[in-house]
Design an enzyme around this catalytic site. Structure first.
Site, short mmCIF file in Angstrom:
data_model
loop_
_atom_site.label_atom_id
_atom_site.label_comp_id
_atom_site.label_asym_id
_atom_site.label_seq_id
_atom_site.Cartn_x
_atom_site.Cartn_y
_atom_site.Cartn_z
CG LEU A 35 -1.88 -1.17 1.35
CD1 LEU A 35 -2.80 -0.97 2.56
CD2 LEU A 35 -2.71 -1.38 0.08
N GLY A 38 -1.51 6.32 -2.78
CA GLY A 38 -2.61 6.18 -3.74
C GLY A 38 -3.71 5.28 -3.17
CG HIS A 39 -2.99 1.12 -2.50
ND1 HIS A 39 -1.63 0.99 -2.63
CD2 HIS A 39 -3.53 0.34 -3.47
CE1 HIS A 39 -1.35 0.17 -3.62
NE2 HIS A 39 -2.47 -0.24 -4.15
CD GLN A 63 -4.55 -8.50 -10.98
OE1 GLN A 63 -5.55 -8.77 -10.33
NE2 GLN A 63 -4.14 -7.25 -11.14
N GLY A 149 -8.72 3.37 -8.36
CA GLY A 149 -7.94 4.51 -8.81
C GLY A 149 -8.03 4.70 -10.32
CD GLU A 150 -10.31 9.39 -12.53
OE1 GLU A 150 -9.43 10.27 -12.70
OE2 GLU A 150 -11.53 9.61 -12.64
CE LYS A 151 0.16 4.05 -12.21
NZ LYS A 151 0.02 2.64 -11.99
CG ASP A 152 -4.22 0.51 -12.30
OD1 ASP A 152 -3.25 0.23 -13.02
OD2 ASP A 152 -4.13 0.62 -11.06
CB VAL A 178 -2.30 9.69 -5.25
CG1 VAL A 178 -1.42 10.44 -4.26
CG2 VAL A 178 -3.74 9.68 -4.77
O1 PAF Z 1 -5.44 -2.65 -9.05
C1 PAF Z 1 -5.15 -3.67 -8.39
O2 PAF Z 1 -4.40 -3.61 -7.41
C2 PAF Z 1 -5.68 -5.03 -8.82
O3 PAF Z 1 -5.76 -5.12 -10.20
C3 PAF Z 1 -7.03 -5.38 -8.17
C4 PAF Z 1 -8.13 -4.42 -8.59
C5 PAF Z 1 -6.90 -5.37 -6.67
C6 PAF Z 1 -7.47 -6.78 -8.60
O4 PAF Z 1 -6.55 -7.74 -8.21
#
Ligand code: PAF
Length: 283
Positions: A35, A38-39, A63, A149-152, A178
């Site tokens: 973390l 941003g988180h 992922q 977050g809008e970053k992703d 952020v």
């Molecule tokens: O953005 C992230 O950290 C991840 O893609 C998420 C949304 C927690 C899914 O694993």
């Protein structure tokens, strides 16, 4: 003050059931840990919107595109719990892989359209992994709202589409990126940058903001993008994976600025892949 931590769906649901008896509204902030500010900004936003906030911490193997990347992902659960405590988050849900993907797990959630191109083109299967785990986290927590977050930015669009298509009753809030004081978008991957790379890294954001202004001011999109690509490489980035103007809502490619848009980029700095995006609106 510490944050209670649970690791199983049964414990999570028992806690949520208690909150529901008190008629509390519930927000979830899905994370993979490590973390940073941003988180924490997502957690603060969630605390303003709901009575109870669950932060999830799960490094989702589905992922990642390579075993090495998954292996290298920072795992800092104790430090994460310590960072959350002063904020007042109500629960940290940190399941094992077996809780999310039990023996025999055979379902994939796949979102077409918004997941195509951009990161989707370079990270095959990535958004299937994200959509699958986020669908599970929404269903396991039963939250009323979620903060991303809008970053992703592409992830935010994929998650919204998935929740809408599957009728998951949750409201999804996109929260602003952020940035460090020098403009670098905060990311758990930034710790991998060497000191010289860290010096170069903020140029990506600076070039995106300059290019967004150029396009908003009436500059030709193709010329502005070509210029930005060479500026990123001249700044010391190893390679630009993509740099594109896309519609803010549908993420469709845009060759002229006829509606609100996003300028999105992914670029490699040595062994680290960084992504960023900025809004583009006609001045
Ligand atoms: O953005 C992230 O950290 C991840 O893609 C998420 C949304 C927690 C899914 O694993």
């Amino acid at each position: 003050m510490s944050v209670p931590i649970v690791g199983t769906v049964a414990e999570l649901r028992a806690t949520v059931a208690g909150w529901r008896r008190e008629a509390a509204s519930i927000a979830v902030v899905p994370t993979m840990g490590a973390l940073h500010e941003g988180h924490l900004s997502l957690v603060r936003a969630a605390l303003k919107k709901a009575d109870r906030v669950i932060v999830t911490l799960f490094v989702n193997p589905k992922q990642f595109n390579s075993a090495a990347d998954l292996q290298a992902y920072p795992r800092t659960e104790v430090a994460d719990a310590a960072r959350l405590a002063p904020l007042g988050a109500h629960l940290l849900y940190a399941p094992d892989a077996s809780e999310i993907y039990p023996e025999g797990f055979a379902t994939t959630v796949s979102v077409t359209g918004v997941s195509e191109g951009l990161c989707g083109a370079f990270r095959p299967g990535h958004f299937d992994g994200v959509a699958t785990v986020v669908a599970k986290l929404f269903l396991q927590t039963g939250a009323d709202l979620a903060c991303f977050g809008e970053k992703d930015f592409q992830q935010l669009r994929v998650v919204r589409r998935m929740a809408r298509d599957l009728d998951i009753p949750i409201i999804i809030f996109g929260c602003p990126t952020v940035r460090e004081t020098d403009g670098l978008a905060m990311s758990s991957r930034n710790v991998r940058l060497s000191p010289p790379e860290r010096e170069i890294a903020p140029r990506l954001a600076a070039i995106l903001f300059e290019t967004a202004e150029r396009i908003a001011g009436g500059g030709r999109v193709d010329e502005a993008l070509a210029r930005a690509r060479s500026l990123i490489v001249d700044a010391g980035y190893t390679r630009v994976e993509y740099l594109e103007l896309r519609g803010e809502e549908d993420l469709a490619p845009m060759s002229k600025l006829d509606r609100p848009a996003r300028l999105l980029a992914a670029a490699w700095l040595g062994q680290t892949r960084l992504i960023d995006n900025v809004r583009v609106m006609r001045e």
